[in-house]
Scaffold this active site. Sequence first.
Site, PDB file in Angstrom:
ATOM      1  N   GLY A  33      82.587  17.457  30.275  1.00 64.39           N
ATOM      2  CA  GLY A  33      81.197  17.281  29.858  1.00 64.39           C
ATOM      3  C   GLY A  33      80.387  18.549  29.721  1.00 64.39           C
ATOM      4  CG  ASN A  88      80.079  21.025  23.784  1.00 64.27           C
ATOM      5  OD1 ASN A  88      79.313  21.923  23.461  1.00 64.27           O
ATOM      6  ND2 ASN A  88      81.372  21.066  23.503  1.00 64.27           N
ATOM      7  NE  ARG A 140      91.603   2.622  16.168  1.00 64.10           N
ATOM      8  CZ  ARG A 140      91.700   3.504  15.161  1.00 64.10           C
ATOM      9  NH1 ARG A 140      91.615   4.799  15.416  1.00 64.10           N
ATOM     10  NH2 ARG A 140      91.909   3.109  13.937  1.00 64.10           N
ATOM     11  CG  MET A 194      89.796  14.431  23.983  1.00 66.49           C
ATOM     12  SD  MET A 194      89.392  15.689  22.752  1.00 66.49           S
ATOM     13  CE  MET A 194      91.041  16.156  22.241  1.00 66.49           C
ATOM     14  CG  HIS A 244      87.514  20.433  15.252  1.00 59.75           C
ATOM     15  ND1 HIS A 244      88.414  19.634  15.933  1.00 59.75           N
ATOM     16  CD2 HIS A 244      88.242  21.412  14.653  1.00 59.75           C
ATOM     17  CE1 HIS A 244      89.634  20.115  15.744  1.00 59.75           C
ATOM     18  NE2 HIS A 244      89.560  21.180  14.972  1.00 59.75           N
ATOM     19  CG  ASP A 293      88.777  16.883  13.579  1.00 56.81           C
ATOM     20  OD1 ASP A 293      87.886  16.365  14.273  1.00 56.81           O
ATOM     21  OD2 ASP A 293      89.875  17.228  14.036  1.00 56.81           O
ATOM     22  CD  GLN A 341      78.800  31.901  19.220  1.00 53.06           C
ATOM     23  OE1 GLN A 341      77.915  31.511  18.460  1.00 53.06           O
ATOM     24  NE2 GLN A 341      78.641  32.930  20.031  1.00 53.06           N
ATOM     25  CD  GLU A 342      83.195  23.995  21.491  1.00 50.37           C
ATOM     26  OE1 GLU A 342      82.892  23.022  22.211  1.00 50.37           O
ATOM     27  OE2 GLU A 342      84.369  24.374  21.321  1.00 50.37           O
TER      28      GLU A 342
END
Length: 204
Positions: free
Chosen positions: A16, A18, A69, A94, A113, A149, A177-178
């Site tokens: 976690g 981000n 799913r 993910m 990404h 992506d 950078q993210e």
Amino acid sequence: MANKREKIGILCSGRGSNMESIQKAVASGQIKADIAVVIADKPEAKALEKAAAVGIPSVAVDRKAYAEREDFERALIKALDEEGVTLVVLAGFMRLLSPLFVGHYRGRILNIHPSLLPSFGGAHAHRDVLDYGVKVSGCTIHFVDEGMDSGAIILQASVPVLDGDTEDTLAARVLEQEHILYPRAIELYVDGRLEVEGRQVKIK
């Protein structure tokens, strides 16, 4: 009359980091929205503890509890909709989302990404970057579509790939950078400054 504030739902699978950078940007007022819920697909995900520690509702929707799913995704949708979520943010989530989920939130799902898309999509970006021998990598914020992506790109930041880099050292440089780029992209979305024309995302 002021516009209604966006309600962000953050989907995570791991530690976690981000999510933390987004939470700090909300707390500082950079992102003028509320984080309504943090959801992880693994009950042991550290992101849940971190969210709860700062008073954000945190929910585990365990992928292993669902045979199909789409049943798992229906449970995700239910948890997000119950909190009134208007923007879904994938932060180290993910799982590849099906047309069922993407269709429900079309144009309202963001992902990060760790490469300069469209190069090196998929789950092993840093390894693939190093194996290929490119000299520049980075991160990409994009809208989510039905592909992997493959959605329209909002922002990108680059970092050099250094001689002697490992997956861990490259990942650490990209992650810095993210943590800058993702809050900025969410800020632009929330402020209504993103205009999508086909694959082009223009910043107003």
